[in-house]
Scaffold this motif. Structure first.
Motif, mmCIF file in Angstrom:
data_model
loop_
_atom_site.group_PDB
_atom_site.id
_atom_site.type_symbol
_atom_site.label_atom_id
_atom_site.label_comp_id
_atom_site.label_asym_id
_atom_site.label_seq_id
_atom_site.Cartn_x
_atom_site.Cartn_y
_atom_site.Cartn_z
ATOM 1 N N SER A 1 0.833 -1.135 0.017
ATOM 2 C CA SER A 1 0.115 -0.050 0.025
ATOM 3 C C SER A 1 0.885 1.373 -0.120
ATOM 4 O O SER A 1 0.539 2.121 -0.564
ATOM 5 C CB SER A 1 -0.986 -0.004 1.188
ATOM 6 N N LEU A 2 1.822 1.308 0.647
ATOM 7 C CA LEU A 2 2.917 2.169 0.623
ATOM 8 C C LEU A 2 3.577 2.574 -0.837
ATOM 9 O O LEU A 2 3.529 3.601 -1.302
ATOM 10 C CB LEU A 2 4.152 2.165 1.898
ATOM 11 N N ILE A 3 3.938 1.495 -1.318
ATOM 12 C CA ILE A 3 4.302 1.355 -2.943
ATOM 13 C C ILE A 3 3.445 2.024 -3.809
ATOM 14 O O ILE A 3 3.846 3.009 -4.527
ATOM 15 C CB ILE A 3 5.104 0.150 -3.044
ATOM 16 N N GLU A 4 2.124 1.776 -3.669
ATOM 17 C CA GLU A 4 1.116 2.137 -4.623
ATOM 18 C C GLU A 4 0.802 3.372 -4.177
ATOM 19 O O GLU A 4 0.568 4.326 -5.010
ATOM 20 C CB GLU A 4 -0.240 1.191 -4.347
ATOM 21 N N GLY B 1 4.019 3.764 7.176
ATOM 22 C CA GLY B 1 2.767 3.404 7.666
ATOM 23 C C GLY B 1 2.289 3.748 9.008
ATOM 24 O O GLY B 1 3.074 4.133 10.041
ATOM 25 N N GLN B 2 0.752 4.308 9.394
ATOM 26 C CA GLN B 2 0.428 4.652 10.502
ATOM 27 C C GLN B 2 0.410 3.613 11.415
ATOM 28 O O GLN B 2 0.472 4.001 12.819
ATOM 29 C CB GLN B 2 -0.821 5.236 10.302
ATOM 30 N N LYS B 3 0.691 2.439 11.147
ATOM 31 C CA LYS B 3 0.758 1.409 11.869
ATOM 32 C C LYS B 3 1.953 1.351 13.211
ATOM 33 O O LYS B 3 1.535 1.568 14.323
ATOM 34 C CB LYS B 3 1.017 -0.115 11.284
ATOM 35 N N ASP B 4 2.900 2.052 12.602
ATOM 36 C CA ASP B 4 4.020 2.483 13.540
ATOM 37 C C ASP B 4 3.828 3.800 13.612
ATOM 38 O O ASP B 4 4.542 4.723 13.174
ATOM 39 C CB ASP B 4 5.468 2.029 12.973
ATOM 40 N N ALA B 5 2.861 4.219 14.571
ATOM 41 C CA ALA B 5 2.482 5.601 14.572
ATOM 42 C C ALA B 5 3.496 6.374 15.539
ATOM 43 O O ALA B 5 3.655 7.527 15.113
ATOM 44 C CB ALA B 5 0.958 5.497 15.247
ATOM 45 N N CYS C 1 0.670 6.730 5.722
ATOM 46 C CA CYS C 1 -0.377 5.883 4.995
ATOM 47 C C CYS C 1 -1.209 5.020 6.101
ATOM 48 O O CYS C 1 -0.537 4.506 6.972
ATOM 49 C CB CYS C 1 0.143 4.872 4.056
ATOM 50 N N PRO C 2 -2.470 4.787 6.088
ATOM 51 C CA PRO C 2 -3.322 4.161 7.050
ATOM 52 C C PRO C 2 -2.978 2.677 6.805
ATOM 53 O O PRO C 2 -2.315 1.955 5.998
ATOM 54 C CB PRO C 2 -4.724 4.120 6.430
ATOM 55 N N THR C 3 -2.930 2.162 8.177
ATOM 56 C CA THR C 3 -2.532 0.589 8.375
ATOM 57 C C THR C 3 -3.424 -0.238 7.793
ATOM 58 O O THR C 3 -4.711 -0.226 7.414
ATOM 59 C CB THR C 3 -2.924 0.565 9.995
ATOM 60 N N VAL C 4 -2.870 -1.305 6.943
ATOM 61 C CA VAL C 4 -3.406 -2.403 6.218
ATOM 62 C C VAL C 4 -3.821 -3.363 7.049
ATOM 63 O O VAL C 4 -2.975 -3.904 7.901
ATOM 64 C CB VAL C 4 -2.614 -2.753 5.044
ATOM 65 N N ARG C 5 -5.142 -3.860 6.926
ATOM 66 C CA ARG C 5 -5.442 -5.083 8.184
ATOM 67 C C ARG C 5 -5.872 -6.266 7.170
ATOM 68 O O ARG C 5 -6.219 -6.276 6.137
ATOM 69 C CB ARG C 5 -6.630 -4.381 8.849
ATOM 70 N N GLU C 6 -5.965 -7.300 7.907
ATOM 71 C CA GLU C 6 -6.485 -8.702 7.387
ATOM 72 C C GLU C 6 -7.807 -8.315 7.374
ATOM 73 O O GLU C 6 -8.332 -7.578 8.090
ATOM 74 C CB GLU C 6 -5.954 -9.956 8.310
ATOM 75 N N GLU C 7 -8.402 -9.528 6.923
ATOM 76 C CA GLU C 7 -9.930 -9.162 6.756
ATOM 77 C C GLU C 7 -10.880 -9.175 8.286
ATOM 78 O O GLU C 7 -11.650 -8.520 8.455
ATOM 79 C CB GLU C 7 -10.643 -10.340 5.877
ATOM 80 N N ASP C 8 -9.948 -9.945 9.117
ATOM 81 C CA ASP C 8 -10.688 -10.067 10.441
ATOM 82 C C ASP C 8 -10.048 -8.746 11.366
ATOM 83 O O ASP C 8 -10.246 -8.862 12.501
ATOM 84 C CB ASP C 8 -10.345 -11.332 11.149
ATOM 85 N N GLY C 9 -9.436 -8.007 10.755
ATOM 86 C CA GLY C 9 -9.092 -6.507 11.582
ATOM 87 C C GLY C 9 -7.335 -6.527 12.009
ATOM 88 O O GLY C 9 -7.015 -5.592 12.354
ATOM 89 N N ASN D 1 -2.626 0.423 16.792
ATOM 90 C CA ASN D 1 -3.134 1.615 17.265
ATOM 91 C C ASN D 1 -4.186 2.322 16.285
ATOM 92 O O ASN D 1 -4.772 1.769 15.372
ATOM 93 C CB ASN D 1 -2.043 2.648 17.125
ATOM 94 N N TYR D 2 -5.059 3.315 17.029
ATOM 95 C CA TYR D 2 -6.265 3.846 16.310
ATOM 96 C C TYR D 2 -6.239 5.156 16.678
ATOM 97 O O TYR D 2 -5.951 5.508 17.886
ATOM 98 C CB TYR D 2 -7.476 3.261 16.889
ATOM 99 N N ILE D 3 -6.268 6.079 15.774
ATOM 100 C CA ILE D 3 -6.288 7.504 15.908
ATOM 101 C C ILE D 3 -7.652 7.944 15.849
ATOM 102 O O ILE D 3 -8.250 7.870 14.502
ATOM 103 C CB ILE D 3 -5.273 8.334 15.040
#
Lengths: 285, 285
Positions: free
Chosen positions: B39-42, B147-151, B173-181, B275-277
């Motif tokens: 997602s970052l590359i894209e 990634g925002q995952k490493d906020a 960039c927003p955190t990318v998640r598996e289907e279950d979150g 995390n969640y902002i």
């Protein structure tokens, strides 16, 4: 010559110059320009199409008991000297422009700081490295010019540029001296007449030590004793005197390669520094 | 797509691209690419003509008891993923290329490090800031993607670029998640089946806390107690959980503006972070 006070403005000047195909020489200073600075400007002028001079008395590199408030300033005089020497743009930021908030981080120097000026000025080179990194990022010059008089500063900035892969060439320029050998410095104005008359003995002592090395004496302790002996005849007080490998600034009893002889000396109103670098294989540098 | 291993080579690629008038997007990673990296590359691909990806597992940011040696690596797989995602150049340096000698200095982060990952990983963000500064100097991109995952990392890198005036735009960039979150991570492969099945509850807990804030609860202690309560039902162990202002990462009982809810959680073989902002004025971000 233009004078700009904002980061945005100096960047615009540099971008415009680069778009013209110009290469950029940069001379960072704390102002109160003397012939030492002029020699840096002239070297930059000779090598590059466009010369940026910064004048910024950096609070980060002064300790709590040091002379930040007393550091001499005379912008109008600096402006004339800069123009005559061929500067294209003076970058003259406020403290707020450079540090709008407390710095959330800094460059922490861990090698080559426990000797010479570093040992008596804790945190000084962290402040120097941090502001020089900022200035290099702001101006983005092709080449930046520093005096060899501040030999430890020059070594640490060379190390910094290499360590962080900053895309700039660092150019060290020889110390400019008064006719009697005293290294030029903004702080010389604080010397009393008597101290000013005596001060050239610092350079004489370093030269004698260097000659001793060049004539075959490679034991650090012997050179150091000779320097201490000579400096002991002065009316001021030794802050430090040392003989080190250069630019690693390592202490080693057996001297080889490039060697720096360096002194810091307190007179009543000013602390003077000077140094002499010799190359044992190749003779004086 | 080219793969280059030296600083000189990647600089030559970037210089050539810039001379063509291209703008440069840069995605620094430690490899073992997953959809989060893609997602970052894209995002970089969308915004820029030329995309550089770096793959470097940076020893400086691992503590002595951390998983440097166990960090997953698969360059051939990464190469395929990068090519498919539209990378132009992979910069894949050795440790020796990045650190030919011990670093004589580093960036020392003093704000926003005594919380979240910083409190349990002393020196980690010094290592992150130092290598990212090097990479930005080497690649000299127009924009770099994180990634925002490493906020906390994102906040510190934004602070770094501002503090040192590095001429680059930082894109979170927003955190990318598996289907279950569950947030995507290179370390998810270490989870047992049971832990993997449970792990999405981390995100659920953060979302619940965020909803509590959005429904008007602005006392940090209440949100924190709710999070601890929810996380206490898991089979692993809480490393930290916190509710902080973002991006300053300040603790404040009265929450306002942007707020981050963040957790680090130990399973047997992997430590997960998420995390969640939320923005109290504007709703979820």
């Amino acid at each position: 010559m233009k004078v700009v006070e904002t980061i945005k403005a100096v960047r615009n000047e540099v971008i415009a110059a680069k778009q013209t195909g110009f290469s950029i020489g940069f001379v960072p200073t704390m102002g109160y320009l003397h012939e030492g600075h002029v020699s840096l400007i002239e070297a930059a002028r000779k090598d590059h199409d466009f010369v940026v001079l910064s004048i910024f008395v950096n609070p980060l590199q002064f300790g709590p008991n040091e002379d930040l408030d007393r550091y001499p300033r005379d912008f109008q005089r600096d402006e004339k000297i800069a123009q005559k020497a061929g500067v294209d743009v003076i970058f003259y930021p406020s403290v707020h422009e450079m540090y709008p908030t407390n710095m959330p981080m800094s460059i922490h120097v861990t090698s080559g700081v426990d000797v010479l000026c570093g040992s008596s000025r804790p945190g000084h080179f962290d402040g120097v490295a941090t502001v020089v990194m900022k200035l290099l990022q702001i101006v983005q010059p092709n080449e930046a010019y520093f005096g060899q008089k501040d030999a430890q500063q020059l070594a640490i900035i060379m190390n910094m540029v290499e360590a962080f892969n900053v895309p700039v060439n660092i150019h060290g320029c020889p110390t400019v001296r008064e006719e009697d050998g005293l290294a030029k410095s903004s702080r010389n104005v604080y010397l009393t007449n008597e101290d000013r008359a005596e001060a050239p003995f610092l350079y004489e002592a370093l030269k004698e030590g260097a000659n001793l090395i060049l004539s075959g004496e490679t034991r650090r302790s012997v050179i150091l004793a000779e320097l201490e002996n000579r400096l002991g005849t002065g009316s001021g007080r030794i802050d430090y005197v040392d003989v080190l490998r250069y630019p690693s600034l390592e202490q080693s009893e057996q001297l080889s390669g490039k060697v720096i002889l360096a002194v810091a000396y307190f007179y009543k109103n000013a602390r003077l520094i000077d140094n002499y670098i010799v190359d044992i294989q190749e003779g004086e540098k």
